[in-house]
Design an enzyme around this catalytic site. Structure first.
Site, PDB file in Angstrom:
ATOM      1  N   HIS A 174      11.536  -5.789  -1.056  1.00 39.94           N
ATOM      2  CA  HIS A 174      12.967  -5.646  -1.330  1.00 39.94           C
ATOM      3  C   HIS A 174      13.556  -4.341  -0.802  1.00 39.94           C
ATOM      4  CE1 HIS A 174      11.441  -3.420  -4.876  1.00 39.94           C
ATOM      5  NE2 HIS A 174      12.608  -2.809  -4.862  1.00 39.94           N
ATOM      6  N   ASP A 231       0.151  -0.432  -5.092  1.00 42.35           N
ATOM      7  CA  ASP A 231       1.433  -0.910  -5.611  1.00 42.35           C
ATOM      8  C   ASP A 231       2.610  -0.496  -4.744  1.00 42.35           C
ATOM      9  OD1 ASP A 231       2.996  -2.234  -7.633  1.00 42.35           O
ATOM     10  OD2 ASP A 231       3.584  -0.268  -8.399  1.00 42.35           O
ATOM     11  N   HIS A 236       5.704  -1.009   0.429  1.00 41.44           N
ATOM     12  CA  HIS A 236       7.022  -0.387   0.544  1.00 41.44           C
ATOM     13  C   HIS A 236       7.030   0.811   1.491  1.00 41.44           C
ATOM     14  CE1 HIS A 236       8.275  -2.998  -2.572  1.00 41.44           C
ATOM     15  NE2 HIS A 236       7.880  -2.281  -3.605  1.00 41.44           N
TER      16      HIS A 236
END
Length: 482
Positions: A174, A231, A236
Site C-alpha cells: 500500500h 514485516d 515496503h
C-alpha cells in the site's frame, strides 16, 4: 473517477481488522464518489456467524471510526445495498459452492482480495479454481507478508500460479499507492530539472524511515514470529528504495517500470557476515511513554514470550553497485513505539563545491518526501537573509498539493481501483519479490547464527543509539538530527 464496467469484489477475511479499517472504507469512498457504482457487487467472507444485515451494521460501526463525518451521509445506504456477507470456512472446498451461487456467471471483472494469513493463499486459490470461479477476467490480490523466506514465498507463488496467471496476480504494497510516492515518479521523470543531478555526483545519501508509535496492537503471536525485517524492510522499504533508485523506464507500462525496479534489487550489494555485524542494528522497545502516556515494553505485550529475541526495530545501510549510485549510502530505518508516526524519504544533496557565502548553518539542499502522517513534498534550499550583506539561511519550497486540488485518494482506494482495471504498475512482480528475499535472507541467516545484540530502546524515542552511530560514522546524520 472515469467510468468503467461493474465488477465483483470478493473479500476473504471480511471480519478482520484490515478489511474493516482500510478496505471497506476505501471501497465506500470510491462508491460514494463514483457515477457508475450501481453494478458493483461486494461479498465479504468470514467465519463468524452473522447475516448480511448484521454484517452491514457491524461494518458501519467499525468503518465510522475511519471515515470523516462529512463522508457519512446517505451514501452508506446505497453502498450497503451492494454488500453481502457469506459465512464460510475458506479452507473447506465444499463451501465454495455457496460462493459460486452468489456470483452468477458473466463476463465481469472479478477481484478476489485475500486479507487472510498467507498460509491460506494457496488453498483459497486452488478451491476457487476447482469451483470454476477463477475466470479469465478474475484478479487475485495477495497481502503481505508473502512468506517468511524465499522458499516459503516460492511455494505460495507456485501454488497461486497454478490457478492464476502472473498478469492476474496483484501483490499489494500500500505504500506504493500513496500520492507522494507516485509524485516522486512524476518529479523525477516529468521534469528535466532533477534527472541531471539524480546520481552519485550530486546526491550524498538517501534516508528512508518508517516509524510507528504503536506497538504490536494485540498481534503479539503473529509479530513475534515475524519481526521488523520481514514485516517492513523486505517489502515496503525495499520498494521505496527501488522507486528512488530506478533508472527511467521506457514507459509507465507495468513491466517496463517493474523491469527497472528489479534491476535495482539485483544491484543491491549482498551483505557479508562482517557487513551484517557492521551495517545492521537490531532493537527491541522497552517500557516508556508515547504522547505522555505509559507504554509497555515489547516483552510485556500480550502474546509475546518474556524472553523474546524478536526485533521491533531495524536500521541498516544498503549500497547499490551500479553506475548511478556507486558510493551513495541508502540508510533504512523502521521501528515500533518510536517518538512519532512518520514515513519519509530524504534525499540529501552534496554541499556546494565552494562556500563563498556565509551563514549560521552549513548549506544543505535536500528533498523530503513525507508519506505519513500527511503526504507532502518539500525542497530545502539556501537563500539570502533579507537586509544588508550576503548571508544565507535555509528556506523550504513546499510542493505538496493544496486543499483546493480536492480530496486525495487513500492508497487503498487507488490500488483497489487499479486492480479492478487491471493496472499492474504499482504491484510487485514475482521476480521482484524473489530478488528482495534473496537480499534479505542472508541478513536473517546471519542474525540467527551470530545472535547479534538486541539493542534496547525506550518507547517514545528514535530507537537505539547504535542507529545514529551507523550514520554518523559516514559523516552523516538522520534527518531529525540535522
Amino acid at each position: 473517477m472515469s467510468a468503467f464496467e461493474g465488477f465483483d469484489f470478493v473479500l476473504f477475511g471480511g471480519t478482520g481488522d484490515l478489511a474493516l479499517r482500510k478496505l471497506l472504507p476505501a471501497l465506500y469512498r470510491r462508491h460514494r464518489e463514483a457515477t457508475d457504482a450501481a453494478s458493483w457487487r461486494i461479498v465479504a467472507i468470514g467465519r463468524q456467524p452473522m447475516s448480511s444485515q448484521e454484517y452491514r451494521h457491524h461494518a458501519y460501526e467499525r468503518c465510522c471510526r475511519h471515515l470523516a463525518s462529512c463522508e457519512l451521509d446517505n451514501g452508506w445506504q446505497a453502498f450497503a445495498a451492494q454488500l453481502e456477507y457469506l459465512q464460510m470456512d475458506a479452507a473447506d472446498s465444499q463451501a465454495y459452492a455457496a460462493l459460486a451461487a452468489l456470483l452468477p456467471a458473466g463476463d465481469r471483472n472479478r477481484v478476489y482480495y485475500l486479507a487472510t494469513a498467507p498460509q491460506l493463499f494457496a488453498g483459497i486459490c486452488r478451491h476457487l479454481g476447482d469451483a470454476g470461479l477463477a475466470t479469465p477476467r478474475s484478479r487475485v490480490v495477495l497481502e503481505k507478508p508473502l512468506g517468511r523466506d524465499l522458499a516459503s514465498a516460492t511455494r505460495i507463488n507456485e501454488n497461486v500460479a497454478k490457478v492464476f496467471s502472473e498478469q492476474q496476480i496483484f501483490r499489494i504494497d500500500h505504500y506504493l499507492g500513496k500520492e507522494s510516492v507516485q509524485n516522486l515518479l512524476a518529479l523525477r521523470f516529468g521534469n528535466a530539472l532533477f534527472e541531471p543531478i539524480w546520481n552519485r555526483s550530486w546526491i550524498r545519501d538517501v534516508q528512508i524511515t518508517i516509524a510507528e508509535t504503536v506497538g504490536v496492537e494485540g498481534r503479539g503471536d503473529f509479530y513475534d514470529g515475524t519481526g521488523a525485517l520481514r514485516d517492513m524492510v523486505q517489502n515496503h522499504m525495499l520498494q521505496l528504495l527501488c522507486i528512488v533508485a530506478m533508472e527511467p523506464p521506457a514507459s509507465i507500462q507495468a513491466d517496463r517500470v517493474r523491469d527497472e525496479k528489479l534491476k535495482v534489487l539485483q544491484s543491491l550489494r549482498p551483505l557479508s557476515a562482517d557487513d551484517v555485524a557492521a551495517k545492521t542494528v537490531r532493537g527491541q522497545y522497552r517500557a516508556g511513554a508515547i504522547g505522555g502516556q505509559p507504554a509497555l515494553g515489547y516483552a510485556e505485550e500480550p502474546g509475546v514470550p518474556p524472553s523474546s529475541g524478536t526485533e521491533t526495530f531495524v536500521a541498516l545501510k544498503a549500497e547499490i553497485d551500479n553506475w548511478r549510485w556507486a558510493g551513495v549510502p541508502f540508510y533504512l530505518r523502521t521501528g515500533k513505539r518510536m517518538q512519532e508516526r512518520l514515513a519519509e524519504i530524504v534525499v540529501n544533496f552534496r554541499a556546494a563545491p565552494h562556500a563563498m557565502l556565509s551563514g549560521s548553518l552549513p548549506p544543505v539542499n535536500r528533498l523530503v518526501i513525507t508519506l505519513q502522517p500527511k503526504e507532502s513534498l518539500r525542497l530545502d534550499l539556501m537563500a539570502k537573509v533579507p537586509g544588508e550583506g550576503m548571508q544565507i539561511q535555509p528556506i523550504s519550497l513546499d510542493m505538496s498539493y493544496s486543499s483546493e486540488s480536492g480530496r486525495r485518494w487513500d492508497a487503498y482506494e487507488r490500488l483497489i481501483m487499479d486492480v479492478v482495471q487491471g493496472r499492474l504498475t504499482l504491484f510487485m512482480r514475482r521476480d521482484e519479490l524473489d530478488a528482495a528475499w534473496r537480499w534479505v535472507e542472508p541478513i536473517l541467516g546471519q542474525w540467527q547464527r551470530q545472535r547479534p545484540p538486541l539493542r534496547p530502546y525506550h518507547a517514545g524515542t528514535w530507537g537505539p543509539t547504535q542507529s545514529s552511530t551507523l550514520v554518523v560514522r559516514d559523516g552523516n546524520t538522520w534527518h531529525e538530527d540535522s
